[in-house]
Design a protein around this motif. Structure first.
Motif, PDB file in Angstrom:
ATOM      1  N   MET A 225       0.840  -1.211   0.000  1.00  0.00           N
ATOM      2  CA  MET A 225       0.000   0.000   0.000  1.00  0.00           C
ATOM      3  C   MET A 225       0.869   1.252   0.000  1.00  0.00           C
ATOM      4  N   SER A 226       1.882   1.230  -0.841  1.00  0.00           N
ATOM      5  CA  SER A 226       2.795   2.358  -0.934  1.00  0.00           C
ATOM      6  C   SER A 226       3.073   2.664  -2.402  1.00  0.00           C
ATOM      7  N   PRO A 227       3.451   3.886  -2.702  1.00  0.00           N
ATOM      8  CA  PRO A 227       3.711   4.249  -4.098  1.00  0.00           C
ATOM      9  C   PRO A 227       4.951   3.560  -4.651  1.00  0.00           C
ATOM     10  N   LEU A 228       4.909   3.264  -5.932  1.00  0.00           N
ATOM     11  CA  LEU A 228       6.020   2.580  -6.583  1.00  0.00           C
ATOM     12  C   LEU A 228       7.063   3.549  -7.117  1.00  0.00           C
ATOM     13  N   LEU A 229       6.621   4.725  -7.520  1.00  0.00           N
ATOM     14  CA  LEU A 229       7.522   5.695  -8.119  1.00  0.00           C
ATOM     15  C   LEU A 229       7.654   6.898  -7.195  1.00  0.00           C
ATOM     16  N   GLY A 230       8.668   7.671  -7.429  1.00  0.00           N
ATOM     17  CA  GLY A 230       8.921   8.791  -6.532  1.00  0.00           C
ATOM     18  C   GLY A 230       8.243  10.085  -6.906  1.00  0.00           C
ATOM     19  N   SER A 231       7.519  10.094  -8.035  1.00  0.00           N
ATOM     20  CA  SER A 231       6.948  11.352  -8.498  1.00  0.00           C
ATOM     21  C   SER A 231       5.444  11.375  -8.262  1.00  0.00           C
ATOM     22  N   TRP A 232       4.911  12.584  -8.141  1.00  0.00           N
ATOM     23  CA  TRP A 232       3.491  12.803  -7.897  1.00  0.00           C
ATOM     24  C   TRP A 232       2.960  13.846  -8.867  1.00  0.00           C
ATOM     25  N   GLY A 233       1.654  13.786  -9.111  1.00  0.00           N
ATOM     26  CA  GLY A 233       0.999  14.844  -9.856  1.00  0.00           C
ATOM     27  C   GLY A 233       0.756  16.045  -8.953  1.00  0.00           C
ATOM     28  N   GLN A 234      -0.044  16.982  -9.436  1.00  0.00           N
ATOM     29  CA  GLN A 234      -0.298  18.191  -8.657  1.00  0.00           C
ATOM     30  C   GLN A 234      -1.354  17.965  -7.586  1.00  0.00           C
ATOM     31  N   GLY A 235      -2.089  16.888  -7.694  1.00  0.00           N
ATOM     32  CA  GLY A 235      -3.129  16.596  -6.727  1.00  0.00           C
ATOM     33  C   GLY A 235      -4.394  17.389  -6.990  1.00  0.00           C
ATOM     34  N   THR A 236      -5.461  17.023  -6.284  1.00  0.00           N
ATOM     35  CA  THR A 236      -6.722  17.752  -6.367  1.00  0.00           C
ATOM     36  C   THR A 236      -7.263  17.930  -4.957  1.00  0.00           C
ATOM     37  N   GLN A 237      -7.667  19.160  -4.648  1.00  0.00           N
ATOM     38  CA  GLN A 237      -8.084  19.504  -3.287  1.00  0.00           C
ATOM     39  C   GLN A 237      -9.527  19.081  -3.050  1.00  0.00           C
ATOM     40  N   VAL A 238      -9.747  18.374  -1.964  1.00  0.00           N
ATOM     41  CA  VAL A 238     -11.090  18.023  -1.501  1.00  0.00           C
ATOM     42  C   VAL A 238     -11.296  18.674  -0.140  1.00  0.00           C
ATOM     43  N   THR A 239     -12.347  19.472  -0.040  1.00  0.00           N
ATOM     44  CA  THR A 239     -12.671  20.138   1.214  1.00  0.00           C
ATOM     45  C   THR A 239     -14.108  19.799   1.581  1.00  0.00           C
ATOM     46  N   VAL A 240     -14.270  19.255   2.782  1.00  0.00           N
ATOM     47  CA  VAL A 240     -15.593  18.868   3.256  1.00  0.00           C
ATOM     48  C   VAL A 240     -15.954  19.765   4.434  1.00  0.00           C
TER      49      VAL A 240
END
Length: 121
Positions: free
Chosen positions: A104-119
């Protein structure tokens, strides 16, 4: 190399729903299990859900079981996260990434910019 673009976040009230999408570039998308992770302010990034290469195996962190559903469409190089019954504690930036279901961990070291979720409560 897989490039990832997350979308679909927003501001919702408690109990609301959102559907996140993650579009991946590259021919190797279908060769990876894919996962969603999230990072709340002041906290470490944490695992949310993952789906195997063909969708036959799915895992969730306990706090989202029964509320979130991960899916993928390999013809569109896209992975989704349907989020229902949202709670304020789901507030975070959500990221997708190629993932090891076993750890349950990422395979690569890079990430996208993500998307903000606010509840909101």
């Amino acid at each position: 190399q897989v490039q990832l673009v997350e979308s679909g976040g927003g501001l919702v009230q408690t109990g609301g729903s959102l559907r996140l999408s993650c579009a991946a570039s590259g021919r190797t998308f279908s060769g990876y299990a894919m996962g969603w992770f999230r990072q709340a302010p002041g906290k470490e990034r944490e695992f949310v859900a993952a789906i195997s290469q063909r969708g036959g195996r799915i895992v969730y962190t306990d706090s989202v079981k029964g509320r979130f559903t991960i899916s993928r469409d390999n013809t569109k190089n896209t992975v989704y996260l349907q989020m229902n019954s949202l709670k304020p504690e789901d507030t975070a930036v959500y990221y997708c990434a190629p993932t090891s279901i076993a750890t349950m961990s990422p395979l690569l070291g890079s990430w996208g910019q993500g998307t903000q979720v606010t509840v909101s409560s």
